[in-house]
Enzyme design. Structure first.
Site, PDB file in Angstrom:
ATOM      1  N   CYS A 132       0.817  -1.218   0.000  1.00  0.00           N
ATOM      2  CA  CYS A 132       0.000   0.000   0.000  1.00  0.00           C
ATOM      3  C   CYS A 132       0.852   1.270   0.000  1.00  0.00           C
ATOM      4  CB  CYS A 132      -0.942   0.028   1.197  1.00  0.00           C
ATOM      5  SG  CYS A 132      -0.215  -0.587   2.697  1.00  0.00           S
ATOM      6  N   HIS A 245      -2.870   6.091   4.715  1.00  0.00           N
ATOM      7  CA  HIS A 245      -1.439   6.293   4.986  1.00  0.00           C
ATOM      8  C   HIS A 245      -1.071   7.682   4.459  1.00  0.00           C
ATOM      9  CE1 HIS A 245      -1.173   2.175   6.112  1.00  0.00           C
ATOM     10  NE2 HIS A 245      -0.589   1.660   5.044  1.00  0.00           N
TER      11      HIS A 245
HETATM   12  C1  2RA Z   1       0.959  -2.227   6.686  1.00  0.00           C
HETATM   13  N1  2RA Z   1       1.673  -1.991   4.389  1.00  0.00           N
HETATM   14  O1  2RA Z   1       0.523  -1.084   6.603  1.00  0.00           O
HETATM   15  C2  2RA Z   1       1.534  -2.928   5.470  1.00  0.00           C
HETATM   16  C3  2RA Z   1       0.692  -4.099   5.053  1.00  0.00           C
HETATM   17  N2  2RA Z   1      -0.611  -3.734   4.691  1.00  0.00           N
HETATM   18  O2  2RA Z   1       0.943  -2.895   7.738  1.00  0.00           O
END
Ligand code: 2RA
Length: 339
Positions: A132, A245
């Site tokens: 991601c 994120h």
């Molecule tokens: C996380 N990118 O954010 C890793 C797996 N989804 O934990």
């Protein structure tokens, strides 16, 4: 043309979102086959108003279903074991786990960046969905790279707990409640309290002092951008946010490019929405990106630490574009152009 579609890991945070996204985008599904572990099989999921029973994942269950596309999000070990089985029975697997991302003969795809790589599905019947934190970054980097060629990237990520899965969402919620009720904080998922804290530890630590999550951004960026000269130094942080994120991205380019040029490039770029007007306090926010499809970019400015440097702030829903939506978009191109 309608096809039979499987979702492996259908009861997980990403698997749930894959089913929702297939429905929202009216993917031409003839029959949906949700699979999960023995532990959660038997549950029902809703698809186009129909309650569909989640089946336990076994080779036997795959044989008789003529599945053409299988979206996986059930962890690397399940993918390693079952993706080849689905491929053997005629499906093309789009795998969200890290199992196959670095295999040279398996394409690692972000449709806005390297859609042509999907043609390599023929090698092993498997297409890898990137991590991601990599997906949202390369969507924003690609338009800039095409014009001014990126030499190096320094990125700090601020990653939501949903990236770890449902249990981590529950952990954050529980810890906030424990704190507000003056109860001792319990840590079941992360090594330390995540509520009102930042953990510089996502996935495992490697010999070179980076974590696996940080090295994913190094290796995956080069493969997706098809440029092994790009170097990436990432610091991936878990923060007490539920969805989306956020990333502080700093890059050095081969050629000079102004922030205004970058802004106009990104405003036209597929999958990107520029939110960038500091005079009006306008910049991407995790809580606003949650539930949306786009990669939001703002704080675009000349980077003072690099010659030909650009800095920007990149935010996107890690469960949608960071996983489920990207996988479904790959399946859409696959169905339209190759199957
Ligand atoms: C996380 N990118 O954010 C890793 C797996 N989804 O934990």
């Amino acid at each position: 043309k309608e096809v039979n579609v499987a979702v492996v890991g259908a009861t997980g945070a990403v698997g749930n979102e894959m089913v929702k996204t297939l429905e929202q985008r009216a993917f031409p599904v003839k029959n949906l086959y949700p699979f999960a572990s023995k532990r959660t099989a038997g549950q029902k999921i809703n698809f186009h108003g129909e309650a569909i029973k989640v089946e336990e994942l076994t080779e036997e269950a795959v044989k008789s279903k003529d599945i053409k596309i299988a979206l996986f999000s059930a962890g690397a070990s399940i993918s390693k074991q079952f993706a080849p089985i689905f491929a053997h029975h005629g499906a093309v697997v789009v795998d969200n786990s890290s199992a196959f991302r670095q295999e040279p003969d398996i394409p690692l795809v972000v449709p806005e960046v390297n859609p042509h790589a999907i043609a390599q599905y023929k090698n092993r019947g498997i297409i890898a969905n990137p991590n991601c934190s990599t997906i949202q970054m390369v969507v924003a980097l690609k338009p800039i790279h095409d014009v001014a060629r990126i030499k190096r990237v320094i990125v700090a990520t601020y990653q939501a707990v949903s990236g770890t899965g449902k249990k981590a969402i529950d952990e954050l919620e529980r810890q906030v409640r424990e704190l507000f009720n003056l109860q001792p904080v319990t840590c079941e998922v992360y090594p330390y309290q995540i509520a009102f804290n930042c953990l510089p530890h996502i996935d495992v630590f490697l010999e070179n002092g980076y974590t696996k999550e940080e090295m994913k951004m190094f290796f995956e960026t080069r493969k997706i951008m098809e440029d092994e000269t790009i170097t990436v130094s990432a610091t991936c942080i878990r923060v007490p946010v539920f969805y989306s994120h956020s990333e502080a991205v700093h890059m050095q380019l081969e050629k000079p490019i102004s922030p205004e040029e970058v802004k106009s490039l990104l405003a036209k770029a597929p999958g990107v929405k520029v939110v960038d007007d500091p005079s009006k306090n306008l910049y991407p926010l995790a809580i606003e990106a949650a539930g949306k499809d786009e990669v939001f970019v703002g704080r675009i400015r000349k980077d003072l630490a690099f010659e030909n440097g650009i800095a920007m702030w990149v935010v996107s829903d890690n469960i949608r574009k960071g996983a489920a939506l990207n996988a479904v978009q790959i399946a859409e191109v696959l169905l339209e152009k190759y199957l």
